[in-house]
Design a protein around this motif. Structure first.
Motif, PDB file in Angstrom:
ATOM      1  N   ASP A  47      75.015  34.885  38.894  1.00 12.49           N
ATOM      2  CA  ASP A  47      75.309  34.354  40.424  1.00 12.49           C
ATOM      3  C   ASP A  47      74.294  33.490  40.841  1.00 12.49           C
ATOM      4  O   ASP A  47      73.087  33.720  40.492  1.00 12.49           O
ATOM      5  CB  ASP A  47      75.288  35.633  41.275  1.00 12.49           C
ATOM      6  CG  ASP A  47      76.640  36.583  40.844  1.00 12.49           C
ATOM      7  OD1 ASP A  47      77.438  36.376  40.342  1.00 12.49           O
ATOM      8  OD2 ASP A  47      76.424  37.901  41.598  1.00 12.49           O
ATOM      9  N   LYS A  49      73.112  32.070  44.323  1.00  8.81           N
ATOM     10  CA  LYS A  49      73.339  32.241  45.851  1.00  8.81           C
ATOM     11  C   LYS A  49      73.507  30.905  46.524  1.00  8.81           C
ATOM     12  O   LYS A  49      72.684  29.894  46.412  1.00  8.81           O
ATOM     13  CB  LYS A  49      72.167  33.037  46.299  1.00  8.81           C
ATOM     14  CG  LYS A  49      72.039  33.295  47.770  1.00  8.81           C
ATOM     15  CD  LYS A  49      70.577  33.952  47.889  1.00  8.81           C
ATOM     16  CE  LYS A  49      70.435  34.048  49.563  1.00  8.81           C
ATOM     17  NZ  LYS A  49      69.277  34.479  49.901  1.00  8.81           N
ATOM     18  N   SER A  51      72.548  28.525  49.755  1.00 13.98           N
ATOM     19  CA  SER A  51      71.412  28.413  50.140  1.00 13.98           C
ATOM     20  C   SER A  51      71.579  28.045  51.805  1.00 13.98           C
ATOM     21  O   SER A  51      72.654  28.037  52.114  1.00 13.98           O
ATOM     22  CB  SER A  51      70.441  27.342  49.865  1.00 13.98           C
ATOM     23  OG  SER A  51      71.227  25.808  50.025  1.00 13.98           O
ATOM     24  N   THR A 103      81.738  37.084  48.391  1.00 13.20           N
ATOM     25  CA  THR A 103      80.935  37.567  49.234  1.00 13.20           C
ATOM     26  C   THR A 103      80.612  38.838  48.969  1.00 13.20           C
ATOM     27  O   THR A 103      81.488  39.835  48.708  1.00 13.20           O
ATOM     28  CB  THR A 103      81.858  37.551  50.638  1.00 13.20           C
ATOM     29  OG1 THR A 103      81.994  36.254  51.054  1.00 13.20           O
ATOM     30  CG2 THR A 103      80.843  38.152  51.708  1.00 13.20           C
ATOM     31  N   ARG A 108      75.999  38.171  51.822  1.00 17.98           N
ATOM     32  CA  ARG A 108      75.755  37.134  51.120  1.00 17.98           C
ATOM     33  C   ARG A 108      76.690  36.256  50.336  1.00 17.98           C
ATOM     34  O   ARG A 108      77.440  37.145  49.788  1.00 17.98           O
ATOM     35  CB  ARG A 108      74.413  37.407  50.193  1.00 17.98           C
ATOM     36  CG  ARG A 108      73.041  37.727  50.835  1.00 17.98           C
ATOM     37  CD  ARG A 108      72.074  38.004  49.712  1.00 17.98           C
ATOM     38  NE  ARG A 108      72.380  39.130  48.925  1.00 17.98           N
ATOM     39  CZ  ARG A 108      71.895  39.273  47.829  1.00 17.98           C
ATOM     40  NH1 ARG A 108      71.284  38.366  46.990  1.00 17.98           N
ATOM     41  NH2 ARG A 108      72.485  40.608  47.126  1.00 17.98           N
ATOM     42  N   VAL A 110      77.680  34.150  47.034  1.00 15.34           N
ATOM     43  CA  VAL A 110      77.162  33.767  45.777  1.00 15.34           C
ATOM     44  C   VAL A 110      78.219  32.882  45.082  1.00 15.34           C
ATOM     45  O   VAL A 110      79.397  32.912  45.366  1.00 15.34           O
ATOM     46  CB  VAL A 110      76.645  34.651  44.962  1.00 15.34           C
ATOM     47  CG1 VAL A 110      75.418  35.477  45.694  1.00 15.34           C
ATOM     48  CG2 VAL A 110      77.578  35.872  44.408  1.00 15.34           C
ATOM     49  N   ARG A 112      79.845  32.955  41.558  1.00  9.79           N
ATOM     50  CA  ARG A 112      79.903  33.864  40.561  1.00  9.79           C
ATOM     51  C   ARG A 112      80.494  32.622  39.322  1.00  9.79           C
ATOM     52  O   ARG A 112      81.327  32.398  39.204  1.00  9.79           O
ATOM     53  CB  ARG A 112      80.798  34.855  40.554  1.00  9.79           C
ATOM     54  CG  ARG A 112      80.963  35.725  39.279  1.00  9.79           C
ATOM     55  CD  ARG A 112      81.033  37.156  39.917  1.00  9.79           C
ATOM     56  NE  ARG A 112      79.849  37.840  40.535  1.00  9.79           N
ATOM     57  CZ  ARG A 112      79.959  38.576  41.452  1.00  9.79           C
ATOM     58  NH1 ARG A 112      81.198  39.468  41.385  1.00  9.79           N
ATOM     59  NH2 ARG A 112      78.804  39.130  42.014  1.00  9.79           N
ATOM     60  N   ARG A 216      66.939  28.249  42.831  1.00  6.05           N
ATOM     61  CA  ARG A 216      67.293  28.389  44.244  1.00  6.05           C
ATOM     62  C   ARG A 216      65.885  28.010  44.977  1.00  6.05           C
ATOM     63  O   ARG A 216      65.461  29.052  45.630  1.00  6.05           O
ATOM     64  CB  ARG A 216      67.859  29.745  44.473  1.00  6.05           C
ATOM     65  CG  ARG A 216      69.297  29.989  43.964  1.00  6.05           C
ATOM     66  CD  ARG A 216      70.207  28.988  44.454  1.00  6.05           C
ATOM     67  NE  ARG A 216      70.425  27.559  44.039  1.00  6.05           N
ATOM     68  CZ  ARG A 216      71.186  26.743  44.293  1.00  6.05           C
ATOM     69  NH1 ARG A 216      72.047  26.742  45.293  1.00  6.05           N
ATOM     70  NH2 ARG A 216      71.496  25.693  43.565  1.00  6.05           N
ATOM     71  N   GLY A 220      65.628  29.239  49.058  1.00 10.86           N
ATOM     72  CA  GLY A 220      66.602  30.285  48.498  1.00 10.86           C
ATOM     73  C   GLY A 220      66.304  31.694  48.587  1.00 10.86           C
ATOM     74  O   GLY A 220      67.181  32.871  48.484  1.00 10.86           O
ATOM     75  N   ASP A 221      65.224  32.061  49.295  1.00 14.35           N
ATOM     76  CA  ASP A 221      64.553  33.505  49.483  1.00 14.35           C
ATOM     77  C   ASP A 221      65.188  33.760  50.801  1.00 14.35           C
ATOM     78  O   ASP A 221      64.902  34.907  51.454  1.00 14.35           O
ATOM     79  CB  ASP A 221      63.308  33.524  49.516  1.00 14.35           C
ATOM     80  CG  ASP A 221      62.555  32.725  50.373  1.00 14.35           C
ATOM     81  OD1 ASP A 221      63.086  31.604  50.900  1.00 14.35           O
ATOM     82  OD2 ASP A 221      61.342  32.843  50.580  1.00 14.35           O
ATOM     83  N   THR A 223      67.300  35.456  53.795  1.00 12.36           N
ATOM     84  CA  THR A 223      68.219  36.639  53.976  1.00 12.36           C
ATOM     85  C   THR A 223      69.270  36.264  55.056  1.00 12.36           C
ATOM     86  O   THR A 223      70.086  37.281  55.263  1.00 12.36           O
ATOM     87  CB  THR A 223      67.498  37.787  54.347  1.00 12.36           C
ATOM     88  OG1 THR A 223      66.776  37.635  55.658  1.00 12.36           O
ATOM     89  CG2 THR A 223      66.404  38.202  53.241  1.00 12.36           C
ATOM     90  N   VAL A 225      72.901  35.256  56.779  1.00 11.62           N
ATOM     91  CA  VAL A 225      74.269  34.996  56.339  1.00 11.62           C
ATOM     92  C   VAL A 225      74.928  34.633  57.572  1.00 11.62           C
ATOM     93  O   VAL A 225      74.747  34.823  58.662  1.00 11.62           O
ATOM     94  CB  VAL A 225      74.633  36.501  55.869  1.00 11.62           C
ATOM     95  CG1 VAL A 225      73.781  36.971  54.428  1.00 11.62           C
ATOM     96  CG2 VAL A 225      74.733  37.687  56.750  1.00 11.62           C
TER      97      VAL A 225
END
Length: 480
Positions: A47, A49, A51, A103, A108, A110, A112, A216, A220-221, A223, A225
């Motif tokens: 996956d 994510k 950003s 989702t 979040r 991503v 896939r 990422r 990328g960290d 959280t 959404v």
């Protein structure tokens, strides 16, 4: 570097029913076959994510860009086979483009990368020629160009159930071809879009290619959404059916040099600081002031001219010039120029109608320059933090009728690097995606000499006045 494979991959294409509509209009573009294409090999990426720069694009249409080429001089069956085989290899290099949006339970979203098939269409237009699409001193024939692309006006959130990319080869009656590429805007920005296009072309002609950086490391960290109640997803934030005229205008390298020279005719005074209201680092400046770029000079010329053409705007109305800034090299530490995904932020420069009318090109260009110069590491991080505090989709459009939005970039390698083995492309064209009054896109000139083509989308009355503005047109010329 990834070496181009010497042989076609094993079975990766599943042919579908091939039909030609017998009663299609003579001037139509007709799809004669559709194939499903999978990456040449399984992906180990997993996956990816989205950003803080990807998620705002969920309400935007898929990007639609493509290239006209002269007759390739090879049988069409061989052409289709070559493109499909190279596409399979390119998808293995860019596994996210063959994935789907998912989702997760925590909200979040991503990509896939599970190798779901993408679609490749072969279309024909036997009654149309290159001259029907590239008409000098005329509007873009949007009723024709829209059929050069699949997934017309698909919203990026729909990548949960639709392919993230789609491709179409259209063969015209004179033998010229158009290669169209459609990509989810929440997955790629313009830099990543053209990186993939270059990779596909490179593999087609057998040259080494550079894989993307899938880390990422652009916030990328985070959280944060965006939640969509009911899972229906967002709609575009503008009226996609509002009447528009579309035209591509050519600015020669000489004209742009002249505009840049005018924009940089500043004396050593406080005028620059007054025009911008922002501090300028003089240690990096040209002649005591930060040099205004060629593109900023051209944008200032366009901003003033389009605002003049919008005659219903009040003198005290605020007009906005918005453009996307590539953040890859602006962050500290910088991220890779091959970073995959959206690494852009939108920056806005404002002025009243009266200010643009009463000041010259230098003044407008200085304001644009100051906005771009100020958007460095600190500003990028502040913008990301503000978005994280209130996640939302990007409000694309022109709600007050006084805005201009410049998309794309003359720095993108649209011609350089996109040789599929048939020679240099003739022209870039786009589909109907993300177009509204005031939307513009900048393309490098076909000759590669520093010229720029700008695609203007304007309300019909505004376009008519712009094309009668001699102050504006003195810098416009016919493309060679």
């Amino acid at each position: 570097m990834v070496e181009a494979p010497s042989a076609a991959p094993a079975t990766v294409v599943v042919p579908l029913t091939q039909t030609l509509c017998a009663n299609a209009p003579a001037t139509s573009v007709t799809v004669v076959s559709k194939q499903t294409v999978r990456p040449d090999g399984a992906s180990a990426v997993g996956d990816v994510k989205l950003s803080v720069s990807d998620m705002p694009m969920l309400s935007c249409h898929y990007i639609q860009k493509g290239l006209f080429f002269p007759p390739p001089g090879v049988p069409i069956a061989s052409l289709v086979s070559s493109l499909v085989c190279a596409l399979s290899r390119a998808l293995a290099v860019f596994p996210a483009l063959a994935g789907r949006l998912v989702t997760l339970d925590d909200g979040r979203i991503v990509i896939r990368c599970d190798g779901v098939a993408v679609e490749f269409y072969h279309a024909v237009a036997p009654a149309l020629s290159l001259g029907d699409f590239l008409v000098p001193n005329a509007d873009v024939p949007t009723r024709l160009t829209k059929d050069l692309f699949p997934m017309d006006r698909t919203v990026s959130y729909d990548g949960h159930r639709r392919p993230l990319t789609s491709f179409q080869l259209t063969v015209l009656g004179d033998g010229a071809v158009f290669v169209g590429f459609v990509a989810n805007h929440a997955v790629v920005d313009g830099t990543s879009f053209w990186h993939f296009f270059n990779t596909w072309a490179g593999l087609c002609r057998g040259t080494p290619v550079q894989p993307p950086d899938l880390r990422r490391n652009f916030f990328g960290d985070s959280t944060a959404v965006i939640r969509f109640p009911g899972g229906a997803g967002p709609a575009v934030t503008f009226d996609a059916d509002a009447p528009l005229r579309e035209r591509v205008l050519h600015f020669s390298a000489a004209a742009i040099r002249e505009l840049k020279a005018k924009a940089n005719q500043w004396k050593r005074s406080d005028k620059f600081a007054e025009a911008n209201g922002k501090h300028v680092d003089e240690t990096k400046a040209h002649g005591g002031y930060r040099e205004i770029s060629s593109f900023q000079s051209l944008c200032a010329h366009i901003w003033r001219a389009v605002t003049r053409s919008r005659r219903l705007l009040a003198a005290d109305a605020t007009t906005t010039f918005r453009m996307a800034v590539n953040c890859r090299h602006r962050l500290r530490p910088a991220i890779s120029p091959l970073y995959f995904g959206n690494a852009i932020q939108s920056v806005a420069t404002t002025a009243t109608v009266a200010e643009l009318a009463s000041n010259d090109l230098r003044w407008a260009a200085a304001r644009l320059n100051a906005t771009v110069v100020a958007h460095e590491d600190g500003a990028i991080r502040r913008a990301a933090a503000e978005w994280e505090a209130a996640p939302r989709c990007f409000p694309l459009g022109n709600p007050d009728g006084a805005a201009l939005t410049m998309g794309s970039s003359p720095r993108f390698p649209m011609y350089d690097g996109n040789d599929f083995g048939w020679g240099r492309a003739i022209a870039v064209r786009s589909g109907r995606a993300n177009k509204f009054d005031g939307k513009m896109s900048a393309f490098p000139g076909q000759a590669g000499d520093g010229s720029v083509d700008v695609e203007f989308c304007l309300a019909p009355d505004t376009m008519a006045r712009l094309l009668g503005d001699h102050e504006f047109l003195q810098y416009v010329s016919r493309a060679p």
